[in-house]
Design a protein around this motif. Structure first.
Motif, PDB file in Angstrom:
ATOM      1  N   THR A 195       0.837  -1.202   0.000  1.00  0.00           N
ATOM      2  CA  THR A 195       0.000   0.000   0.000  1.00  0.00           C
ATOM      3  C   THR A 195       0.865   1.243   0.000  1.00  0.00           C
ATOM      4  OG1 THR A 195      -1.624  -1.227   1.323  1.00  0.00           O
ATOM      5  CG2 THR A 195      -1.885   1.162   1.206  1.00  0.00           C
ATOM      6  N   GLN A 196       0.465   2.258  -0.759  1.00  0.00           N
ATOM      7  CA  GLN A 196       1.198   3.514  -0.736  1.00  0.00           C
ATOM      8  C   GLN A 196       1.111   4.162   0.642  1.00  0.00           C
ATOM      9  OE1 GLN A 196       1.332   6.322  -3.932  1.00  0.00           O
ATOM     10  NE2 GLN A 196       0.283   4.936  -5.368  1.00  0.00           N
ATOM     11  N   ALA A 197       2.223   4.735   1.070  1.00  0.00           N
ATOM     12  CA  ALA A 197       2.303   5.316   2.411  1.00  0.00           C
ATOM     13  C   ALA A 197       1.331   6.465   2.608  1.00  0.00           C
ATOM     14  CB  ALA A 197       3.731   5.783   2.688  1.00  0.00           C
ATOM     15  N   LEU A 198       0.916   7.130   1.530  1.00  0.00           N
ATOM     16  CA  LEU A 198      -0.024   8.241   1.642  1.00  0.00           C
ATOM     17  C   LEU A 198      -1.333   7.810   2.284  1.00  0.00           C
ATOM     18  CD1 LEU A 198      -0.388  11.280   0.856  1.00  0.00           C
ATOM     19  CD2 LEU A 198      -1.507  10.461  -1.223  1.00  0.00           C
ATOM     20  N   VAL A 199      -1.668   6.533   2.164  1.00  0.00           N
ATOM     21  CA  VAL A 199      -2.915   6.041   2.746  1.00  0.00           C
ATOM     22  C   VAL A 199      -2.893   6.136   4.256  1.00  0.00           C
ATOM     23  CG1 VAL A 199      -4.366   3.987   3.047  1.00  0.00           C
ATOM     24  CG2 VAL A 199      -3.423   4.530   0.786  1.00  0.00           C
ATOM     25  N   VAL A 200      -1.763   5.874   4.875  1.00  0.00           N
ATOM     26  CA  VAL A 200      -1.715   5.800   6.335  1.00  0.00           C
ATOM     27  C   VAL A 200      -1.136   7.039   7.000  1.00  0.00           C
ATOM     28  CG1 VAL A 200      -1.590   3.290   6.318  1.00  0.00           C
ATOM     29  CG2 VAL A 200       0.520   4.605   6.336  1.00  0.00           C
ATOM     30  N   ILE A 224      -6.754  17.135  -1.030  1.00  0.00           N
ATOM     31  CA  ILE A 224      -6.601  15.734  -1.437  1.00  0.00           C
ATOM     32  C   ILE A 224      -7.350  14.886  -0.426  1.00  0.00           C
ATOM     33  CG2 ILE A 224      -4.988  13.819  -1.790  1.00  0.00           C
ATOM     34  CD1 ILE A 224      -2.837  15.860  -2.473  1.00  0.00           C
ATOM     35  N   CYS A 225      -8.196  14.001  -0.905  1.00  0.00           N
ATOM     36  CA  CYS A 225      -8.833  13.059   0.009  1.00  0.00           C
ATOM     37  C   CYS A 225      -8.914  11.685  -0.636  1.00  0.00           C
ATOM     38  CB  CYS A 225     -10.212  13.536   0.462  1.00  0.00           C
ATOM     39  SG  CYS A 225     -11.535  13.290  -0.740  1.00  0.00           S
ATOM     40  N   LEU A 226      -8.964  10.659   0.200  1.00  0.00           N
ATOM     41  CA  LEU A 226      -9.056   9.272  -0.239  1.00  0.00           C
ATOM     42  C   LEU A 226     -10.395   8.693   0.176  1.00  0.00           C
ATOM     43  CD1 LEU A 226      -5.488   8.003   0.770  1.00  0.00           C
ATOM     44  CD2 LEU A 226      -6.220   8.962  -1.415  1.00  0.00           C
ATOM     45  N   ASN A 227     -11.013   7.935  -0.730  1.00  0.00           N
ATOM     46  CA  ASN A 227     -12.263   7.237  -0.440  1.00  0.00           C
ATOM     47  C   ASN A 227     -12.459   6.168  -1.511  1.00  0.00           C
ATOM     48  OD1 ASN A 227     -14.321  10.102  -1.490  1.00  0.00           O
ATOM     49  ND2 ASN A 227     -12.926   8.883  -2.677  1.00  0.00           N
ATOM     50  N   THR A 228     -13.292   5.193  -1.219  1.00  0.00           N
ATOM     51  CA  THR A 228     -13.514   4.121  -2.191  1.00  0.00           C
ATOM     52  C   THR A 228     -14.815   4.288  -2.961  1.00  0.00           C
ATOM     53  OG1 THR A 228     -14.494   2.742  -0.459  1.00  0.00           O
ATOM     54  CG2 THR A 228     -12.145   2.436  -0.908  1.00  0.00           C
ATOM     55  N   GLY A 287      -5.574  -0.154  -2.910  1.00  0.00           N
ATOM     56  CA  GLY A 287      -5.558   1.159  -3.539  1.00  0.00           C
ATOM     57  C   GLY A 287      -6.798   1.938  -3.147  1.00  0.00           C
ATOM     58  N   SER A 288      -6.976   3.117  -3.747  1.00  0.00           N
ATOM     59  CA  SER A 288      -8.108   3.969  -3.387  1.00  0.00           C
ATOM     60  C   SER A 288      -8.346   4.985  -4.503  1.00  0.00           C
ATOM     61  CB  SER A 288      -7.822   4.707  -2.076  1.00  0.00           C
ATOM     62  OG  SER A 288      -8.937   5.431  -1.620  1.00  0.00           O
ATOM     63  N   TYR A 289      -9.491   5.657  -4.456  1.00  0.00           N
ATOM     64  CA  TYR A 289      -9.725   6.807  -5.317  1.00  0.00           C
ATOM     65  C   TYR A 289      -9.240   8.057  -4.591  1.00  0.00           C
ATOM     66  CZ  TYR A 289     -12.676   4.048  -8.444  1.00  0.00           C
ATOM     67  OH  TYR A 289     -13.146   3.111  -9.329  1.00  0.00           O
ATOM     68  N   MET A 290      -8.595   8.936  -5.321  1.00  0.00           N
ATOM     69  CA  MET A 290      -8.048  10.161  -4.749  1.00  0.00           C
ATOM     70  C   MET A 290      -8.712  11.363  -5.413  1.00  0.00           C
ATOM     71  SD  MET A 290      -4.059  11.174  -4.151  1.00  0.00           S
ATOM     72  CE  MET A 290      -3.620  11.913  -5.720  1.00  0.00           C
ATOM     73  N   VAL A 291      -9.383  12.169  -4.616  1.00  0.00           N
ATOM     74  CA  VAL A 291     -10.012  13.400  -5.090  1.00  0.00           C
ATOM     75  C   VAL A 291      -9.012  14.536  -4.917  1.00  0.00           C
ATOM     76  CG1 VAL A 291     -11.917  15.017  -4.775  1.00  0.00           C
ATOM     77  CG2 VAL A 291     -12.284  12.559  -4.412  1.00  0.00           C
ATOM     78  N   ILE A 306     -14.282  10.855   4.687  1.00  0.00           N
ATOM     79  CA  ILE A 306     -13.161  10.841   3.748  1.00  0.00           C
ATOM     80  C   ILE A 306     -11.865  11.025   4.536  1.00  0.00           C
ATOM     81  CG2 ILE A 306     -14.464  11.689   1.748  1.00  0.00           C
ATOM     82  CD1 ILE A 306     -13.506  14.510   2.429  1.00  0.00           C
ATOM     83  N   LEU A 307     -10.768  10.543   3.973  1.00  0.00           N
ATOM     84  CA  LEU A 307      -9.448  10.668   4.611  1.00  0.00           C
ATOM     85  C   LEU A 307      -8.695  11.787   3.902  1.00  0.00           C
ATOM     86  CD1 LEU A 307      -7.559   9.356   6.743  1.00  0.00           C
ATOM     87  CD2 LEU A 307      -6.668   7.933   4.894  1.00  0.00           C
TER      88      LEU A 307
END
Length: 550
Positions: free
Chosen positions: A36-41, A471-475, A322-326, A442-443
């Motif tokens: 997993t990319q570190a940006l997620v955590v 920038i936010c992450l969500n599925t 992975g994830s979707y990134m807005v 959202i993260l």
């Protein structure tokens, strides 16, 4: 329930600095952390500077074979960082739909992505939901002339006829869709994080030079900075502590998420969300595995480490981990914000001189945000006391503490962004509304750009380009990011309000502050404008390796 003490001044040391670091953050267990990319955590808080490089793939479509070679070059100079530990510098990489198509990802795989990603942020229906454009006109919350960059995703509506040599498409409302094209096309976004400004600038220049021979062009860039102030507090340009309230993921199916010394298999009481809300392949808020894209089975995909998909026989799971990134570039008018707050405070004092001695410019600005400048939540009797480590308290509910918004206004930015249980009509509905709100979390992983404006803030705009690269992450882009934007932030009838939107990021309008014995109402202006944006796919490490084989 949730009746912790409040104080008029958050306790910190004599210099105002928090006395200790925040508690240990969540993380991923092995082997998922390496995939997993570190940006997620994490947001790389130990790396305060950085660069956002917006990339365009300039090769012709017929020459896209072998286009993944640039990723091999990137691996040498700026390897994407996985989540298995802290690094001296870090990088993250995400792709727009048009970027994946340009890379040569099979059409059978492209079609398995979610509709918002395939349509792109500039699709007419999506722009309307996001309050960016209506009836063929850009709204005041967008920069003059419209956004300067996007992925320029082709129309995907039902073809109807050909006009002027171009096929026309239908929107969800049935009218002919307008093709919206920005001057700058962005196929991928590369984020670089470093320890100091000189290192970040040199690194970005080296990356640009190495990628250019491979047909990868940097078409737009932003300097990214946490910009810690003299008190060690990360603030956005309006001057408020930022990035405080974040969802805390848990994995009810196993031990994928960890905090402290053990697994997180049960939700945090206040901010717990299933891991599948943020990362593909794990259980989400609807008790199903968050569906991500898949790719036809091949030797290259298998060698890259992609696993068999449980959605379709003969396909491998391209989305898991992975994830979707807005991404939205949001320009902030800091001078206009503080001028409006000053004029609003003066108006309140003139109208109600006997009961408004406490109303200052900062007092009113805090009501627009919902927290004081240090990040402490507003309450009817003051501010919510920080934690024992000196950090702003984030474990709270609204219903019992401040149901009617006499402390933190019901229309403030904080309550709109995450209403928690505050929308419950009755006490027995508190948990239901909290669970519902957490299904839209959202993260956030954004950073600000541009020079910090001087204090005190001048009346006139200094014309410096500054703002937030949101920038936010969500599925689930529609259920999470778009819902928050449409139903909470820009809903004129949010909670008990009428004809008001978010006072911080919304258009010009009214802001209500409930007080006893009077209700205050002032005018707010447009302080934030979108300058560009789109939806991206943040791939796992195996997916990145597969893309390099294309």
């Amino acid at each position: 329930m949730d009746q912790r003490p409040v104080t008029d001044q958050a306790p910190r040391d004599q210099g105002g600095v928090p006395t200790a670091e925040a508690g240990v953050s969540w993380r991923l267990a092995a082997p998922q952390n390496a995939k997993t990319q570190a940006l997620v955590v994490g947001g790389f808080s130990s790396l305060p500077t950085g660069r956002a490089l917006f990339l365009e793939f300039t090769w012709k479509d017929e020459d896209k074979k072998g286009s993944g070679a640039w990723l091999d070059e990137l691996e040498k100079i700026a390897p994407v960082t996985n989540a298995d530990g802290r690094e001296e510098k870090a990088a993250a990489l995400a792709f727009a739909y048009t970027g994946l198509a340009k890379m040569g990802l099979p059409k059978s795989s492209l079609e398995t992505f979610a509709d918002p990603f395939k349509e792109g942020m500039m699709q007419e229906d999506r722009l309307r939901r996001l309050h960016d454009r209506r009836k063929g006109q850009w709204l005041e919350t967008v920069i003059d002339g419209g956004p300067k960059w996007s992925a320029n995703t082709p129309q995907r509506g039902a073809l109807t006829e050909v006009e002027s040599g171009q096929p026309q498409a239908l929107t969800s409302t049935g009218h002919k869709e307008e093709r919206i094209v920005t001057d700058i096309t962005v196929h991928a976004l590369l984020l670089l994080y470093d320890a100091d400004e000189d290192c970040a600038e040199k690194w970005a220049a080296d990356v640009e030079a190495k990628l250019k021979p491979h047909g990868v062009k940097v078409v737009h860039r932003l300097p990214l900075d946490l910009r810690l102030d003299e008190l060690g507090i990360a603030r956005e340009h309006f001057g408020f502590a930022d990035g405080i309230s974040q969802p805390i993921p848990y994995d009810a199916d196993g031990a994928v998420t960890l905090k402290g010394s053990g697994p997180m298999t049960r939700p945090d009481k206040w901010n717990g969300v299933p891991l599948g809300e943020l990362v593909f392949g794990y259980t989400n808020g609807h008790h199903e595995k968050a569906p991500g894209p898949i790719v036809p089975a091949s030797k290259a995909a298998t060698d890259a480490g992609l696993e068999p998909s449980d959605r379709a026989e003969g396909f491998l799971d391209l989305g898991i981990n992975g994830s979707y990134m807005v991404v939205r570039e949001l320009k902030q008018d800091v001078a206009a914000f503080w001028k409006a707050m000053r004029e609003g405070a003066e108006l309140i004092r003139r109208r109600d001189p006997d009961h408004s001695g406490h109303v200052t410019t900062t007092w009113l600005a805090e009501r627009a945000v919902g927290r004081n400048t240090k990040g402490d939540l507003l309450c009817p009797d003051g501010y919510l006391q920080p934690t024992a480590s000196g950090q702003p308290e984030n474990d709270f509910f609204f219903f019992d503490r401040d149901q009617y918004g006499f402390g933190c206004p019901v229309g403030s930015h904080v309550r709109r962004a995450n209403p928690r249980d505050g929308l419950a009509p009755t006490p027995d509905q508190k948990q239901t509304l909290l669970d519902a709100a957490n299904n839209h979390r959202i993260l956030r992983r954004g950073r600000k750009y541009g020079a910090t404006i001087a204090v005190p803030v001048p009346d006139q705009d200094d014309k410096v380009d500054r703002g937030l690269l949101f920038i936010c992450l969500n599925t689930d882009i529609a259920r999470q990011f778009e819902f928050v934007q449409q139903t909470w932030m820009f809903n004129p009838n949010f909670a008990t309000l009428y004809d008001e939107t978010d006072p911080l990021i919304g258009p010009a309008g009214k802001m209500t502050v409930h007080e006893k014995p009077l209700r205050r109402r002032i005018d707010v202006q447009t302080f934030v404008k979108m300058a560009g944006g789109d939806y991206f796919f943040l791939p796992s490490m195996p997916a990145l390796k597969y893309f390099a084989s294309l």
